[in-house]
Motif scaffolding. Sequence first.
Motif, PDB file in Angstrom:
ATOM      1  N   ASP A  40      48.595  21.675  87.983  1.00  0.00           N
ATOM      2  CA  ASP A  40      48.416  20.426  87.965  1.00  0.00           C
ATOM      3  C   ASP A  40      48.602  19.762  86.556  1.00  0.00           C
ATOM      4  O   ASP A  40      47.897  18.921  86.332  1.00  0.00           O
ATOM      5  N   TYR A  41      49.298  20.657  85.914  1.00  0.00           N
ATOM      6  CA  TYR A  41      49.561  20.112  84.458  1.00  0.00           C
ATOM      7  C   TYR A  41      48.639  20.400  83.553  1.00  0.00           C
ATOM      8  O   TYR A  41      48.270  20.020  82.411  1.00  0.00           O
ATOM      9  N   TYR A  94      42.747  18.912  79.760  1.00  0.00           N
ATOM     10  CA  TYR A  94      43.843  17.934  79.451  1.00  0.00           C
ATOM     11  C   TYR A  94      43.858  17.215  78.436  1.00  0.00           C
ATOM     12  O   TYR A  94      42.544  16.841  77.702  1.00  0.00           O
ATOM     13  N   ARG A  97      50.052  14.104  81.314  1.00  0.00           N
ATOM     14  CA  ARG A  97      50.924  15.041  81.854  1.00  0.00           C
ATOM     15  C   ARG A  97      51.921  15.673  80.921  1.00  0.00           C
ATOM     16  O   ARG A  97      52.841  15.038  80.712  1.00  0.00           O
ATOM     17  N   LEU A 117      47.072  11.235  85.979  1.00  0.00           N
ATOM     18  CA  LEU A 117      48.236  11.885  84.813  1.00  0.00           C
ATOM     19  C   LEU A 117      49.165  10.715  84.530  1.00  0.00           C
ATOM     20  O   LEU A 117      49.758  10.138  85.193  1.00  0.00           O
ATOM     21  N   GLY A 123      52.393  10.461  82.068  1.00  0.00           N
ATOM     22  CA  GLY A 123      53.750  10.895  81.642  1.00  0.00           C
ATOM     23  C   GLY A 123      54.210  10.418  80.221  1.00  0.00           C
ATOM     24  O   GLY A 123      53.669   9.184  79.786  1.00  0.00           O
ATOM     25  N   HIS A 141      55.349  20.177  90.411  1.00  0.00           N
ATOM     26  CA  HIS A 141      55.695  20.393  88.949  1.00  0.00           C
ATOM     27  C   HIS A 141      57.102  19.921  89.001  1.00  0.00           C
ATOM     28  O   HIS A 141      58.044  21.241  89.208  1.00  0.00           O
TER      29      HIS A 141
END
Length: 379
Positions: free
Chosen positions: A73-74, A111, A121, A181, A183, A360
């Motif tokens: 999950d990143y 993260y 992300r 998340l 990006g 992903h």
Amino acid sequence: MRTNAMGRGWIGLLLSLCLAACAREAAPPPVRFFAEGQPADLAEWNLLRVADGRLRLNRGVMPYDLNTPLFSDYAHKLRTVWMPQGQAAAYDAERAFDFPVGTILSKTFYYPRGEGDTVLRSADDGPDLRGGGLELSKVRLVETRLLVRRREGWIALPYVWNEQQTRARLMRAGELVPLRLTGADGRSEPAQYQVPDQNQCAGCHGTDMKSKALQPIGPKARQLNRDFAYDDGLANQIARWTRAGYLRGAPAPQAAPRAANWRDPGAPLDAKARAYLDVNCGHCHSPSGPGNTSGLWLDAATREPLRLGRCKLPIAAGKGTGDRRYGLVPGKPDESILVYRMLSDDPAVMMPELGRSVVHAEGVQLIRDWIAAQQGSCG
């Protein structure tokens, strides 16, 4: 004048001795190996500690990274290894190293922080340990998993960090951590990050169906054969482990196998795709793994096209086929079951089954490109 100078000298010496004594007193206690039991607090192991706004490594705890890491999950990961003094792992060219009793492997999932309560992300480029550890103001710690080598075998222990990032508690039943998340394009998506329970750990780390014993997955020669940014500069990990006394029997790095970095634009497409499938799928889909009955083997050693899914009919995929006929159709990723299952977030369909709740996208694109580049047909 001479007396005053001598007095100042003695005072300086005494101050130096006092400072040295204070420094010794302030040093953290050594790593503690528990031969039995399941400590409730990660701090009891003395592997990692929170100090001066950073997550720091204790003396003898060595960080490492993989050429191609498992997707989670990143999440980014800080991996470490520690062994008792005088003990070393035995080198193996293909399988995970044979670690001695007393070894502690840790993997901290975190993260980079985004705006507000979001996390980023982004691709995992390895931990930034400049300054002596992870800077807590820039990261969101989620969990630290331990693999501990006891006399009777390996045991997995999942520790979950509190919101203040001051303490990690053992969560044997696992935990669900909601995240958002974001990006680089500003778009965001929810993720239900799952901390596995102890039984689920066996779902990935039970790589041999005969013994069903837990084993490490990542620390293999092909994954460790790369440089790492240590405090004193870049160095090859296999060479550093050997020099530190943590590895015996290893050849020179140039004689050891090396997996491709799946994000390396200069690496061959086939090498990147196979490295990605090996680390994400091969521990289960192998001749000895839990997925061996599927006949789909995605570990690094497998070379037979049919075993890799090429024009292979599924055995018992059921809903997981998406009405597609073959595991892999050369030149046609959209007709391949492999891509369909990687694109799904349905627990009854998706692959891998554990360790992710979101798709992903970059990994799927890599496998799509790999299939699209293949020639031939399924008749």
